[in-house]
Design an enzyme around this catalytic site. Structure first.
Site, short mmCIF file in Angstrom:
data_model
loop_
_atom_site.label_atom_id
_atom_site.label_comp_id
_atom_site.label_asym_id
_atom_site.label_seq_id
_atom_site.Cartn_x
_atom_site.Cartn_y
_atom_site.Cartn_z
N LYS A 140 56.89 -60.40 27.86
CA LYS A 140 58.03 -61.26 28.18
C LYS A 140 57.67 -62.32 29.21
O LYS A 140 58.34 -63.33 29.34
CB LYS A 140 59.20 -60.42 28.69
CG LYS A 140 58.85 -59.56 29.91
CD LYS A 140 59.84 -58.43 30.11
CE LYS A 140 59.22 -57.36 30.97
NZ LYS A 140 59.76 -56.04 30.76
N LYS A 185 48.35 -58.96 24.85
CA LYS A 185 49.54 -58.16 24.62
C LYS A 185 50.79 -59.05 24.54
O LYS A 185 50.88 -60.02 25.27
CB LYS A 185 49.67 -57.19 25.82
CG LYS A 185 50.79 -56.21 25.74
CD LYS A 185 50.79 -55.31 26.98
CE LYS A 185 51.46 -55.99 28.15
NZ LYS A 185 51.86 -55.06 29.23
N LYS A 241 48.21 -58.15 37.60
CA LYS A 241 49.39 -58.74 38.24
C LYS A 241 49.04 -59.45 39.54
O LYS A 241 49.67 -60.43 39.90
CB LYS A 241 50.46 -57.67 38.50
CG LYS A 241 51.28 -57.34 37.27
CD LYS A 241 52.62 -56.73 37.60
CE LYS A 241 53.41 -56.47 36.33
NZ LYS A 241 54.60 -55.66 36.54
P1 TYM Z 1 57.16 -51.96 30.96
O1 TYM Z 1 58.50 -52.18 31.53
O2 TYM Z 1 56.14 -53.03 31.11
O3 TYM Z 1 57.27 -51.65 29.41
C1 TYM Z 1 58.15 -50.66 28.92
C2 TYM Z 1 57.54 -49.92 27.75
O4 TYM Z 1 57.20 -50.82 26.69
C3 TYM Z 1 55.83 -50.66 26.33
N1 TYM Z 1 55.30 -51.98 25.97
C4 TYM Z 1 54.63 -52.23 24.83
N2 TYM Z 1 54.29 -51.44 23.80
C5 TYM Z 1 53.60 -52.00 22.77
N3 TYM Z 1 53.26 -53.31 22.74
C6 TYM Z 1 53.58 -54.15 23.74
N4 TYM Z 1 53.24 -55.44 23.68
C7 TYM Z 1 54.29 -53.62 24.86
N5 TYM Z 1 54.78 -54.14 26.02
C8 TYM Z 1 55.38 -53.14 26.67
C9 TYM Z 1 55.16 -50.12 27.60
O5 TYM Z 1 53.97 -49.46 27.30
C10 TYM Z 1 56.24 -49.19 28.12
O6 TYM Z 1 56.19 -47.95 27.46
N6 TYM Z 1 55.23 -48.89 34.39
C11 TYM Z 1 56.08 -48.98 33.22
C12 TYM Z 1 57.50 -48.55 33.48
C13 TYM Z 1 57.62 -47.18 34.06
C14 TYM Z 1 57.49 -45.95 33.35
C15 TYM Z 1 57.72 -44.94 34.34
C16 TYM Z 1 57.19 -45.63 32.04
C17 TYM Z 1 57.92 -46.88 35.34
N7 TYM Z 1 57.99 -45.54 35.51
C18 TYM Z 1 57.65 -43.59 33.99
C19 TYM Z 1 57.11 -44.27 31.71
C20 TYM Z 1 57.34 -43.27 32.68
C21 TYM Z 1 56.12 -50.42 32.75
O7 TYM Z 1 55.85 -51.35 33.49
O8 TYM Z 1 56.58 -50.58 31.49
#
Ligand code: TYM
Length: 331
Positions: free
Chosen positions: A199, A196, A114
């Site tokens: 969005k 990956k 990032k």
């Molecule tokens: P975030 O918002 O980027 O994504 C949310 C969830 O979606 C999954 N994900 C994917 N899984 C498979 N293939 C993909 N292309 C893909 N893109 C996204 C992510 O692995 C995630 O499970 N840091 C986290 C948010 C967060 C969180 C937490 C998660 C904050 N606090 C506590 C679990 C527990 C994040 O940026 O996810």
């Protein structure tokens, strides 16, 4: 709360949700909800590590909460809430930050990634983000965290912080385990299947948004980058086909060998059409429920207000324990 193990997970409100979020996270949450006490948060505090337009942020956050419910996550059974409504997340993050090393945070690949993409805004929130994530998880004495594989490193850090804190003060936190689904833990871009699905990709053909309509879904999958071998098997070097096999398997609940068998001897065109249809069939009811929820503002509001209350009760309990162990004077 029933006597079951606890799950916490969340999605950032920095944009719309993709098929990656659905397959890697939401779909698994819906499956796990019956066997665990679950908290699912829209982690809005996390999303401001990258600049957001206020009105957009507000709209997105509500959209995501509605997508949780539309994906089959029952608001009666689970605690659904906005992270910013429960102040203990930020409070515990401060504390945990004093038990986390700069070196550990510097190793986080998401930070490196990032800060390359947002070189004009490498703020300290971007750097300390994994501490807030650890706070999210540890506040609820979470046993299991269902995420996609990109979050594994953050989760390992959360475990390390918990173990370190427990080592000093006794058993304060449950040490959480990751839950990463077998199929679809990493859904790849349709245009560059070595990356990956995200969005934030500039090319809208590279992702499927959860709210894309049927025609758009079918068209995007038809245009997905594959190879010229013409063989529908999961094999190293066939990233595009591997990704489509994964997506199809995930949305139809089939294993990769089952899907390979189903399409053995058939052409890519036919395969892509079937994948497109299957994804569209899977997301259609989600979109319909989403539209219904959009007409029912009161219900949505009641859900997140109630959710915040229940979450705060649990969060306050853990934070009190933490403050006491550290040696702060009780209120
Ligand atoms: P975030 O918002 O980027 O994504 C949310 C969830 O979606 C999954 N994900 C994917 N899984 C498979 N293939 C993909 N292309 C893909 N893109 C996204 C992510 O692995 C995630 O499970 N840091 C986290 C948010 C967060 C969180 C937490 C998660 C904050 N606090 C506590 C679990 C527990 C994040 O940026 O996810």
């Amino acid at each position: 709360m029933e006597d079951k193990k606890t799950i916490f997970s969340g999605v950032q409100s920095s944009g719309f949700l993709t098929l990656g979020n659905y397959i890697g996270a939401l779909r698994n949450w819906a499956k796990l909800q019956y066997d665990y006490n679950c908290l699912f948060s829209v982690v809005d505090l996390h999303s401001i590590t990258v600049r957001q337009v206020p009105a957009e942020l507000k709209r997105r956050a509500l959209e995501i909460l509605k997508l949780y419910i539309a994906s089959g996550i029952d608001p009666e059974k689970n605690i659904l809430f906005f992270q910013s409504h429960v102040p203990q997340h930020a409070e515990l993050a401060w504390v945990l930050g004093c038990y986390t090393y700069m070196g550990e945070l510097s190793r986080m690949t998401q930070f490196k990634d990032k800060s390359t993409r947002h070189a004009d805004n490498i703020n300290s929130g971007l750097f300390t983000y994994p501490i807030l994530m650890a706070a999210d998880i540890l506040l609820y004495q979470t046993d299991l965290v269902p995420v996609g594989s990109d979050q594994k490193q953050h989760l390992e850090l959360a475990r390390d912080i918990a173990i370190r804190f427990n080592g000093i003060y006794g058993d304060v936190f449950t040490v959480p385990e990751p839950y990463i689904g077998e199929v679809g833990a990493r859904v790849m871009s349709l245009q560059d299947p070595t990356k990956k699905m995200s969005k934030s990709d500039e090319n809208p053909n590279s992702y499927i948004a959860m709210l894309d309509d049927t025609d758009t879904i079918i068209r995007k999958i038809k245009r997905a980058v594959t190879d010229s071998e013409g063989e529908i098997v999961f094999r190293e070097g066939k990233d595009g086909i591997n990704n489509l096999l994964t997506i199809y398997g995930a949305v139809t609940d089939k294993t990769i060998p089952e899907v390979e068998k189903e399409f053995s001897g058939r052409g890519y065109g036919e395969f892509k059409a079937a994948v497109g249809e299957a994804v569209a069939d899977c997301l259609r009811p989600v979109r319909q429920r989403f539209d219904e929820l959009s007409k029912n503002k009161d219900y949505v509001e009641k859900t997140y207000k109630e959710g915040a209350k229940r979450a705060e009760y649990l969060a306050a309990k853990t934070l009190r324990k933490v403050y006491k162990k550290i040696g702060f004077i009780e209120r």
